[in-house]
Design a protein around this motif. Structure first.
Motif, PDB file in Angstrom:
ATOM      1  N   LYS A  41      57.641  30.184  33.099  1.00 23.88           N
ATOM      2  CA  LYS A  41      57.221  31.478  32.570  1.00 23.88           C
ATOM      3  C   LYS A  41      56.786  32.371  33.732  1.00 23.88           C
ATOM      4  CE  LYS A  41      53.667  33.267  29.553  1.00 23.88           C
ATOM      5  NZ  LYS A  41      52.327  32.973  29.072  1.00 23.88           N
ATOM      6  N   VAL A  42      57.253  33.623  33.719  1.00 27.98           N
ATOM      7  CA  VAL A  42      56.881  34.525  34.806  1.00 27.98           C
ATOM      8  C   VAL A  42      55.417  34.921  34.653  1.00 27.98           C
ATOM      9  CG1 VAL A  42      57.276  36.784  35.827  1.00 27.98           C
ATOM     10  CG2 VAL A  42      59.218  35.394  35.064  1.00 27.98           C
ATOM     11  N   ILE A  43      54.641  34.570  35.657  1.00 30.51           N
ATOM     12  CA  ILE A  43      53.238  34.972  35.656  1.00 30.51           C
ATOM     13  C   ILE A  43      52.985  35.791  36.914  1.00 30.51           C
ATOM     14  CG2 ILE A  43      50.852  34.162  35.825  1.00 30.51           C
ATOM     15  CD1 ILE A  43      51.612  31.746  34.185  1.00 30.51           C
ATOM     16  N   TRP A  44      52.583  37.023  36.726  1.00 26.88           N
ATOM     17  CA  TRP A  44      52.300  37.856  37.899  1.00 26.88           C
ATOM     18  C   TRP A  44      50.966  37.450  38.496  1.00 26.88           C
ATOM     19  CZ3 TRP A  44      55.281  41.687  40.250  1.00 26.88           C
ATOM     20  CH2 TRP A  44      56.533  41.874  39.647  1.00 26.88           C
ATOM     21  N   LYS A  45      50.883  37.648  39.820  1.00 35.26           N
ATOM     22  CA  LYS A  45      49.690  37.205  40.526  1.00 35.26           C
ATOM     23  C   LYS A  45      49.028  38.362  41.264  1.00 35.26           C
ATOM     24  CE  LYS A  45      52.860  34.392  41.012  1.00 35.26           C
ATOM     25  NZ  LYS A  45      53.946  33.532  41.467  1.00 35.26           N
ATOM     26  N   GLU A  46      47.718  38.343  41.282  1.00 39.28           N
ATOM     27  CA  GLU A  46      46.977  39.384  42.005  1.00 39.28           C
ATOM     28  C   GLU A  46      47.083  39.150  43.498  1.00 39.28           C
ATOM     29  OE1 GLU A  46      42.906  39.455  40.940  1.00 39.28           O
ATOM     30  OE2 GLU A  46      43.283  40.058  38.855  1.00 39.28           O
ATOM     31  N   VAL A  47      47.414  40.213  44.232  1.00 35.84           N
ATOM     32  CA  VAL A  47      47.409  40.136  45.688  1.00 35.84           C
ATOM     33  C   VAL A  47      46.130  40.786  46.218  1.00 35.84           C
ATOM     34  CG1 VAL A  47      48.601  40.847  47.791  1.00 35.84           C
ATOM     35  CG2 VAL A  47      49.923  40.124  45.803  1.00 35.84           C
ATOM     36  N   GLY A  48      45.801  41.972  45.691  1.00 32.50           N
ATOM     37  CA  GLY A  48      44.571  42.645  46.099  1.00 32.50           C
ATOM     38  C   GLY A  48      44.724  44.150  46.014  1.00 32.50           C
ATOM     39  N   PRO A  49      43.605  44.875  46.131  1.00 32.80           N
ATOM     40  CA  PRO A  49      43.681  46.327  46.087  1.00 32.80           C
ATOM     41  C   PRO A  49      44.398  46.883  47.325  1.00 32.80           C
ATOM     42  CG  PRO A  49      41.405  45.578  46.337  1.00 32.80           C
ATOM     43  CD  PRO A  49      42.252  44.371  46.301  1.00 32.80           C
ATOM     44  N   VAL A  50      45.198  47.924  47.095  1.00 34.10           N
ATOM     45  CA  VAL A  50      45.975  48.528  48.183  1.00 34.10           C
ATOM     46  C   VAL A  50      45.077  48.863  49.376  1.00 34.10           C
ATOM     47  CG1 VAL A  50      47.324  50.580  48.818  1.00 34.10           C
ATOM     48  CG2 VAL A  50      47.715  49.447  46.617  1.00 34.10           C
ATOM     49  N   SER A  51      43.865  49.337  49.077  1.00 40.42           N
ATOM     50  CA  SER A  51      42.971  49.807  50.144  1.00 40.42           C
ATOM     51  C   SER A  51      42.560  48.697  51.103  1.00 40.42           C
ATOM     52  CB  SER A  51      41.724  50.430  49.525  1.00 40.42           C
ATOM     53  OG  SER A  51      41.115  49.470  48.678  1.00 40.42           O
ATOM     54  N   GLU A  52      42.707  47.428  50.664  1.00 43.17           N
ATOM     55  CA  GLU A  52      42.291  46.312  51.527  1.00 43.17           C
ATOM     56  C   GLU A  52      43.287  46.009  52.637  1.00 43.17           C
ATOM     57  OE1 GLU A  52      41.349  42.627  49.696  1.00 43.17           O
ATOM     58  OE2 GLU A  52      39.519  43.395  48.742  1.00 43.17           O
ATOM     59  N   PHE A  53      44.488  46.596  52.531  1.00 42.86           N
ATOM     60  CA  PHE A  53      45.532  46.236  53.490  1.00 42.86           C
ATOM     61  C   PHE A  53      45.784  47.380  54.466  1.00 42.86           C
ATOM     62  CE2 PHE A  53      46.114  43.608  49.801  1.00 42.86           C
ATOM     63  CZ  PHE A  53      46.350  42.353  50.349  1.00 42.86           C
ATOM     64  N   THR A  54      45.456  47.125  55.723  1.00 40.87           N
ATOM     65  CA  THR A  54      45.734  48.113  56.761  1.00 40.87           C
ATOM     66  C   THR A  54      47.233  48.179  56.967  1.00 40.87           C
ATOM     67  OG1 THR A  54      43.781  47.173  57.803  1.00 40.87           O
ATOM     68  CG2 THR A  54      45.011  48.827  59.070  1.00 40.87           C
ATOM     69  N   GLU A  55      47.739  49.386  57.176  1.00 37.45           N
ATOM     70  CA  GLU A  55      49.175  49.537  57.368  1.00 37.45           C
ATOM     71  C   GLU A  55      49.633  48.763  58.614  1.00 37.45           C
ATOM     72  OE1 GLU A  55      50.533  53.586  56.915  1.00 37.45           O
ATOM     73  OE2 GLU A  55      52.312  53.126  58.113  1.00 37.45           O
ATOM     74  N   GLY A  56      50.693  47.990  58.456  1.00 40.54           N
ATOM     75  CA  GLY A  56      51.262  47.269  59.593  1.00 40.54           C
ATOM     76  C   GLY A  56      50.588  45.946  59.906  1.00 40.54           C
ATOM     77  N   GLU A  57      49.568  45.575  59.124  1.00 40.66           N
ATOM     78  CA  GLU A  57      48.882  44.315  59.412  1.00 40.66           C
ATOM     79  C   GLU A  57      49.359  43.215  58.461  1.00 40.66           C
ATOM     80  OE1 GLU A  57      44.331  42.540  59.674  1.00 40.66           O
ATOM     81  OE2 GLU A  57      44.837  44.106  58.237  1.00 40.66           O
ATOM     82  N   MET A  58      49.803  42.089  59.030  1.00 40.52           N
ATOM     83  CA  MET A  58      50.279  40.964  58.218  1.00 40.52           C
ATOM     84  C   MET A  58      49.094  40.075  57.890  1.00 40.52           C
ATOM     85  SD  MET A  58      53.270  39.748  57.106  1.00 40.52           S
ATOM     86  CE  MET A  58      54.512  40.321  58.267  1.00 40.52           C
ATOM     87  N   ARG A  59      48.945  39.748  56.603  1.00 42.87           N
ATOM     88  CA  ARG A  59      47.811  38.894  56.225  1.00 42.87           C
ATOM     89  C   ARG A  59      48.230  37.778  55.293  1.00 42.87           C
ATOM     90  NH1 ARG A  59      43.393  42.429  53.658  1.00 42.87           N
ATOM     91  NH2 ARG A  59      42.970  40.419  52.686  1.00 42.87           N
ATOM     92  N   LEU A  60      47.607  36.613  55.481  1.00 41.54           N
ATOM     93  CA  LEU A  60      47.826  35.497  54.556  1.00 41.54           C
ATOM     94  C   LEU A  60      46.865  35.679  53.380  1.00 41.54           C
ATOM     95  CD1 LEU A  60      49.314  32.785  54.104  1.00 41.54           C
ATOM     96  CD2 LEU A  60      47.324  31.672  55.125  1.00 41.54           C
ATOM     97  N   VAL A  61      47.429  35.796  52.185  1.00 34.44           N
ATOM     98  CA  VAL A  61      46.599  36.119  51.029  1.00 34.44           C
ATOM     99  C   VAL A  61      46.789  35.071  49.937  1.00 34.44           C
ATOM    100  CG1 VAL A  61      46.167  37.851  49.243  1.00 34.44           C
ATOM    101  CG2 VAL A  61      46.855  38.562  51.536  1.00 34.44           C
ATOM    102  N   PRO A  62      45.685  34.510  49.411  1.00 29.60           N
ATOM    103  CA  PRO A  62      45.828  33.613  48.261  1.00 29.60           C
ATOM    104  C   PRO A  62      46.227  34.417  47.037  1.00 29.60           C
ATOM    105  CG  PRO A  62      43.515  33.831  48.911  1.00 29.60           C
ATOM    106  CD  PRO A  62      44.310  34.675  49.855  1.00 29.60           C
ATOM    107  N   LEU A  63      47.187  33.908  46.268  1.00 31.70           N
ATOM    108  CA  LEU A  63      47.646  34.633  45.080  1.00 31.70           C
ATOM    109  C   LEU A  63      46.913  34.103  43.859  1.00 31.70           C
ATOM    110  CD1 LEU A  63      51.495  34.614  45.781  1.00 31.70           C
ATOM    111  CD2 LEU A  63      49.810  36.342  46.433  1.00 31.70           C
ATOM    112  N   LYS A  64      46.318  35.028  43.108  1.00 31.72           N
ATOM    113  CA  LYS A  64      45.574  34.596  41.911  1.00 31.72           C
ATOM    114  C   LYS A  64      46.373  34.926  40.661  1.00 31.72           C
ATOM    115  CE  LYS A  64      41.251  35.892  44.020  1.00 31.72           C
ATOM    116  NZ  LYS A  64      41.507  37.249  44.479  1.00 31.72           N
TER     117      LYS A  64
END
Lengths: 175, 465
Positions: free
Chosen positions: A50-73
């Motif tokens: 079953k397709v379950i979408w996962k939270e990555v985080g608010p857009v404001s938390e991600f600086t442009e051009g920065e790669m981050r390892l994020v746990p998916l909820k």
């Protein structure tokens, strides 16, 4: 008294008949068991989860051009037996409201890729696979760019969906 | 004593057991059967050890992702003799591969796969594949990082099978990723399905060994050309031989020796258990167990669209060549020197596989693996200064050229013992200006390091002893 030949052929046909009976019954039992057993083993494995979408985080938390390892909820609790296991993804804010979310498994043999911000590259620890920030293969044996998650942004919040593959031009090729 | 005799008489009358046993132990075996022929019985012994220890491990093991790791920890750390039972199971798994391969090589070089033992060979090859299947499925069960990632890689590789790759992955895993269904499948295969196949094949294998008799040593000059000549030759060899119970003593001694080795390995090295499986870890460096390393090394040679050659076609070809050997080499010659082409081809192949395995064992991990090393090093109590030095080491890209404990590049010398070899002062001067210390050095000068960074780095390197 019939000739021995006749008797023998009568015996043979009787013998044949019983052999066919036994073989036929054995085949029927085998099939009757094999179909449900095979289906029991194979079919659940082929079900699309079953397709379950996962939270990555608010857009404001991600600086442009920065790669981050994020746990998916996951947005809804997954039911057993799919409930085990956390999931994480490499997330890049590409600017202009675009996000790329990469699967952490190298496309070669599935080792986890790590991001080096100094080198601006993904590295796989197993056979020297190197990927650029778009997931394209720069060197090493991987056969295709890093797999990606479907991304949607709603109310300034980033969500990740199913994983899909891309070709060398980063076009989606499969689910 | 009388009771014992009565029991024997009863068994003889109802089951003919004493007669069967006497036939088994008293049968003649050909001359020349010696220690090399114990490889087969050693493999059998190790397999029995696996079955017995495996059954006992199953009393406590729980095949679910929520409990598997904890149950293995309980077995290893808490339960009486648990460390020993698991240690024996773990080391016997490795030794069984060693002895199965030795047994195969012995059979190959003595030409024992030829008439009338072709089927013994084929079943033996199938048994070897079953052993590998045991190894692959058993590896996941502890549910630690090593287990999780080795299975991730192993099943991912199955995905390169032409045409059916994706289907195969899902069938193997039972789900798209690795989870409860994968563990359930692997557990059922490892503890129920594979043992059944093992017993079946072992039964056939041993039955033919007894029916056709143990192969005699090949004679370089005396070459039986027809089947009848061979039967005669074998009868002669058996007459000059000895009864089986004499070589059984050798088998028993080897088994005892192996058990001592297994216990020693369990005491000294134990059965390792890493951190619990974590699918989100990006610093873990998967590496297969040594007997799969040759395949893993082969992957370096076939990049991109050639991957299926290493993951599918070569393994498939190896299996077919092994199974088909009695028909690929159907000449009447059994002595290895009388069939030079086959012998040279086999020695080359074995040498090549050995070399790949050796390379895989000693190969430093790619420089990119250094992140994992850092994570590992952080668990050892480093002083804050040395930890800072480790950071400098990573930022400076030192690992692109240097390895520490086998992790890192190969362009520069290994720094694993640098702290023992060089003083802090020497390191300080060398890092800032290598050529002034050693004119031959090709290392770039790190003049831009701050005094603080330099001290931290030297402090870290000084600890590498």
């Amino acid at each position: 008294m019939g000739s021995p030949g006749v008797q023998q052929s009568a015996g043979t046909s009787r013998r044949k008949f019983f052999r066919w009976c036994v073989n036929g019954v054995a085949a029927a039992i085998g099939t009757a068991l094999a179909i449900p057993l095979g289906g029991f083993y194979i079919l659940p494995a082929l079900r699309k989860p079953k397709v379950i979408w996962k939270e990555v985080g608010p857009v404001s938390e991600f600086t442009e051009g920065e790669m981050r390892l994020v746990p998916l909820k996951p947005l809804e609790r997954r039911e057993w037996p799919e409930s085990w296991g956390k999931e994480a993804a490499w997330v890049l804010n590409q600017g202009k409201g675009k996000f790329a979310v990469f699967n952490i498994h190298c496309t070669h043999v599935g080792c986890p890729v790590s991001w080096s911000s100094q080198a601006n590259r993904f590295f796989s620890p197993c056979h020297g696979g190197v990927f650029d920030p778009d997931g394209r293969v720069l060197s090493g044996p991987p056969p295709r760019p890093l797999d990606r998650y479907e991304v949607k942004i709603e109310n300034e919040f980033v969500y990740a969906g199913p994983v899909y593959r891309v070709n060398d031009r980063l076009e989606r090729v499969s689910a | 004593m009388k009771l014992l005799q009565q029991i024997v008489a009863f068994l003889e009358d109802r089951l003919a057991l004493p007669t069967i046993w006497a036939r088994f132990t008293d049968r003649q075996i050909p001359k020349g059967v010696g220690w090399l022929q114990t490889f087969g019985s050693a493999t059998l012994f190790l397999l029995i050890v696996q079955v017995v220890t495996g059954i006992f491990l199953a009393f406590y093991y729980v095949p679910s992702p929520e409990h598997a790791y904890e149950s293995v920890r309980l077995i290893t750390d808490d339960l009486n003799f648990g460390w020993l039972i698991r240690g024996i199971h773990r080391w016997s798994a490795s030794l069984v591969v060693v002895f199965a391969v030795l047994h195969l090589l012995r059979t190959f070089f003595m030409g024992a796969y030829k008439y009338p033992r072709e089927l013994t060979w084929v079943v033996g090859v199938l048994l070897l594949l079953v052993i590998f299947a045991f190894a692959f499925t058993g590896y996941l069960l502890p549910w630690d990082q090593r287990a999780y990632w080795a299975t991730t890689v192993g099943t991912h590789i199955a995905g390169f099978a032409p045409g059916i790759g994706d289907f195969l992955i899902e069938i193997l895993r039972g789900q798209p990723d690795i989870g409860a269904r994968t563990l359930g499948r692997f557990y059922a295969f490892h503890t129920l399905f594979l043992p059944l196949i093992l017993f079946l094949l072992l039964g056939i294998h041993l039955f033919i060994v007894i029916k056709q008799g143990i192969a005699p040593l090949p004679d370089r000059k005396l070459v039986p050309a027809t089947r009848e000549e061979y039967r005669q030759y074998y009868r002669q060899a058996k007459q000059e031989g000895k009864p089986f119970y004499e070589s059984m003593a050798k088998d028993a001694l080897v088994a005892l020796f192996l058990l001592i080795v297994l216990i020693a390995l369990s005491v000294v090295l134990g059965a390792p258990l890493e951190e619990e499986a974590d699918p989100t870890s990006t610093t873990y460096v998967p590496k297969p167990e040594w007997y799969f390393l040759f395949l893993y090394e082969l992957l370096w040679w076939f990049p991109g669209k050639w991957i299926p050659v290493a993951t599918f076609w070569i393994p498939l070809a190896l299996i077919f060549v092994l199974i088909g050997l009695p028909w690929l080499d159907s000449s009447v010659h059994r002595h290895p020197l009388r069939r030079p082409v086959v012998t040279v081809a086999a020695v080359t192949l074995v040498g090549f596989l050995g070399l790949l395995t050796y390379k895989g064992t000693v190969a430093p991990l790619p420089p990119t693996a250094v992140a994992a090393q850092r994570a590992q090093a952080e668990k050892i109590a480093l002083s804050p200064l040395a930890l800072q030095g480790l950071e400098v080491y990573g930022r400076g890209g030192c690992s692109a050229c240097h390895a520490i404990n086998g992790v890192g590049g190969v362009a520069g010398p290994d720094l694993g013992k640098i702290g023992r070899k060089r003083s802090a002062d020497w390191l300080r001067r060398f890092i800032q200006d290598p050529v002034s210390v050693n004119p031959q050095s090709s290392m770039p000068a790190y003049k831009e390091l701050s005094q603080e960074e330099l001290e931290a780095l030297v402090s870290y390197l000084g600890l590498l002893k």
